[in-house]
Design an enzyme around this catalytic site. Structure first.
Site, PDB file in Angstrom:
ATOM      1  N   TYR A 141       0.818  -1.214   0.000  1.00  0.00           N
ATOM      2  CA  TYR A 141       0.000   0.000   0.000  1.00  0.00           C
ATOM      3  C   TYR A 141       0.853   1.267   0.000  1.00  0.00           C
ATOM      4  O   TYR A 141       0.410   2.312  -0.458  1.00  0.00           O
ATOM      5  CB  TYR A 141      -0.894   0.046   1.249  1.00  0.00           C
ATOM      6  CG  TYR A 141      -2.240  -0.608   1.084  1.00  0.00           C
ATOM      7  CD1 TYR A 141      -2.339  -1.980   0.877  1.00  0.00           C
ATOM      8  CD2 TYR A 141      -3.411   0.137   1.141  1.00  0.00           C
ATOM      9  CE1 TYR A 141      -3.574  -2.586   0.737  1.00  0.00           C
ATOM     10  CE2 TYR A 141      -4.648  -0.457   1.003  1.00  0.00           C
ATOM     11  CZ  TYR A 141      -4.727  -1.814   0.803  1.00  0.00           C
ATOM     12  OH  TYR A 141      -5.951  -2.401   0.668  1.00  0.00           O
ATOM     13  N   LYS A 186       2.845 -15.263   2.903  1.00  0.00           N
ATOM     14  CA  LYS A 186       3.038 -16.037   1.678  1.00  0.00           C
ATOM     15  C   LYS A 186       4.542 -16.338   1.601  1.00  0.00           C
ATOM     16  O   LYS A 186       5.236 -15.967   0.646  1.00  0.00           O
ATOM     17  CB  LYS A 186       2.532 -15.224   0.471  1.00  0.00           C
ATOM     18  CG  LYS A 186       2.523 -15.967  -0.844  1.00  0.00           C
ATOM     19  CD  LYS A 186       1.482 -17.076  -0.924  1.00  0.00           C
ATOM     20  CE  LYS A 186       1.642 -17.849  -2.229  1.00  0.00           C
ATOM     21  NZ  LYS A 186       0.778 -19.060  -2.290  1.00  0.00           N
ATOM     22  N   ASP A 219      -3.193 -18.242   0.942  1.00  0.00           N
ATOM     23  CA  ASP A 219      -4.173 -18.937   0.101  1.00  0.00           C
ATOM     24  C   ASP A 219      -4.916 -19.991   0.913  1.00  0.00           C
ATOM     25  O   ASP A 219      -6.137 -20.108   0.866  1.00  0.00           O
ATOM     26  CB  ASP A 219      -3.519 -19.534  -1.155  1.00  0.00           C
ATOM     27  CG  ASP A 219      -2.252 -20.321  -0.869  1.00  0.00           C
ATOM     28  OD1 ASP A 219      -1.755 -20.297   0.276  1.00  0.00           O
ATOM     29  OD2 ASP A 219      -1.748 -20.983  -1.797  1.00  0.00           O
ATOM     30  N   ASP A 243      -6.514  -6.730   4.254  1.00  0.00           N
ATOM     31  CA  ASP A 243      -7.620  -6.068   3.568  1.00  0.00           C
ATOM     32  C   ASP A 243      -8.551  -7.124   2.998  1.00  0.00           C
ATOM     33  O   ASP A 243      -9.770  -7.077   3.175  1.00  0.00           O
ATOM     34  CB  ASP A 243      -7.061  -5.170   2.452  1.00  0.00           C
ATOM     35  CG  ASP A 243      -8.167  -4.473   1.681  1.00  0.00           C
ATOM     36  OD1 ASP A 243      -9.067  -3.915   2.330  1.00  0.00           O
ATOM     37  OD2 ASP A 243      -8.129  -4.492   0.431  1.00  0.00           O
ATOM     38  N   ASP A 247     -12.494  -8.647   4.639  1.00  0.00           N
ATOM     39  CA  ASP A 247     -13.774  -8.638   3.919  1.00  0.00           C
ATOM     40  C   ASP A 247     -14.363 -10.049   3.909  1.00  0.00           C
ATOM     41  O   ASP A 247     -15.576 -10.227   3.991  1.00  0.00           O
ATOM     42  CB  ASP A 247     -13.596  -8.147   2.472  1.00  0.00           C
ATOM     43  CG  ASP A 247     -13.812  -6.641   2.339  1.00  0.00           C
ATOM     44  OD1 ASP A 247     -13.474  -5.911   3.295  1.00  0.00           O
ATOM     45  OD2 ASP A 247     -14.309  -6.202   1.286  1.00  0.00           O
TER      46      ASP A 247
END
Ligand code: IPM
Ligand code: MN
Length: 352
Positions: A141, A186, A219, A243, A247
């Protein structure tokens, strides 16, 4: 107590839901003898329209001088053209950076009365009570960006210090909960994730020995969050993964409109916003769900003002309103009358 609260309603449904959260804060102040000074300022597309920039200097000054910021939402379809240089979203990113709000807390506790609203089976939702701790001022970001005719790039960078401080936030919060930390990265591909994993392991092992720590690849975590959500307690992860995963947790709760968030830095000052966006498709109709915004006001009372009793009372009033079936259109059972935004806000006030 005395407190200064900056109210930044923003765009779309932001002003509607923030008005309800504000009413609740004013009621708490009145009933408990506190003096809250609430001052409003424009942000996002609303500020671009008024002053030509998404975060006017006066708005930033107000936020800096406040004990807490109550934030609505930003985003406006008029600014979706990717070639635009000035965008509403820049305001929230700048506020996070300027106020040093590096830790974003996104709790998700599905209400038993809303299990039908979630796409998941009932038995999977029982016992779900999780907290996403998202790193908020680093990573992709805030990295360097570049663009030429043939390519584009976004740099993802994390420092040891940035990872240490978010790991400590996760550790401290886990101590008030089930003491189980899942760090999401990751690390099989990204170098930043390998650093992340190494630093989180060290901080938790050395400073939070009473907490369990486990690492998951993002994942797989995205899948497991749906397959066995009740397993999770505290999920700590970097900016972009947080982020996306937060959600996803909103689907567990039944509606994006329900989830609150707190953004914190080193001191007590924080910024509080529902995790939903500006929802321009339903803006101005008085039908948006205010519970995420009101829940954010409760987090403000807890984390910035240290008013735990008041925070818990407000959360209980939201819980009861939902239990009593006061539901806006995003959650109302088909064929029944949905509550308006202000009716839902009033229901909370009535039960407070
Ligand atoms: C959020 C939002 C923001 C983000 C946008 C509006 C920049 O999606 O708070 O989750 O990506 O952080
Ligand atoms: Mn988001």
């Amino acid at each position: 107590m005395k407190a200064r609260i900056a109210v930044l309603p923003g765009d779309g449904i932001g002003p509607e839901v923030t008005a309800e959260a504000r009413r609740c804060l004013e009621a708490v102040a009145r009933r408990r003898g506190h003096q809250f000074v609430l001052e409003e300022a424009p942000v996002g597309a609303a500020a671009i329209d008024l002053c030509g920039e998404p975060l006017p200097a006066a708005t930033l000054t107000l936020a800096r001088g406040a004990d807490a910021v109550l934030f609505g939402a930003i985003g406006d379809p008029r600014f979706h053209d990717p070639s635009l240089q000035v965008r509403p979203e820049q305001a929230i990113l700048a506020l996070r950076a300027e106020l040093g709000l590096f830790a974003n807390l996104r709790p998700a506790v599905p209400h038993p009365a809303l299990r039908r609203a979630s796409p998941l089976k009932d038995e999977l939702l029982a016992g779900v009570d999780l907290l996403v701790v998202r790193e908020l001022t680093g990573g992709i970001y805030f990295g360097r960006r570049s663009r030429d005719a043939e390519s584009a790039s976004d740099e993802c960078r994390y420092t040891v210090a940035e990872i240490e401080r978010i790991a400590r936030v996760a550790g401290r919060l886990a101590r008030g909960r089930r003491r189980h930390i899942t760090s999401v990265d990751k690390a099989n591909v990204l170098e930043t994730s390998r650093l992340w994993r190494q630093v989180v392991t060290r901080v938790i092992r050395e400073e939070f020995r009473d907490c369990g720590l486990e690492h998951q690849l993002v994942d797989s975590a995205a899948m497991l969050l749906l397959a066995r959500p009740a397993y999770y307690d505290v999920l700590v992860t970097e900016n972009l993964f947080g982020d996306i995963l937060s959600d996803e947790t909103a689907a567990l709760a039944g509606s994006l409109g329900l989830l609150p968030s707190a953004s914190l830095g080193d001191g007590p000052r924080g910024l509080y916003e529902p995790i939903h966006g500006s929802a321009p498709d339903i803006a101005g109709r008085g039908i948006a769900n205010p519970y995420g915004a009101i829940g954010s006001a409760a987090l403000l009372l807890r984390h910035s003002l240290g008013l735990e009793t008041e925070a818990a009372a407000l959360e209980k009033a939201i819980h009861q309103s939902i239990g009593d079936g006061v539901l806006t259109a995003d959650l109302a059972v088909r064929g029944t009358q949905a509550a308006t935004t202000s009716q839902a806000g009033q229901a909370v006030l009535d039960r407070l």
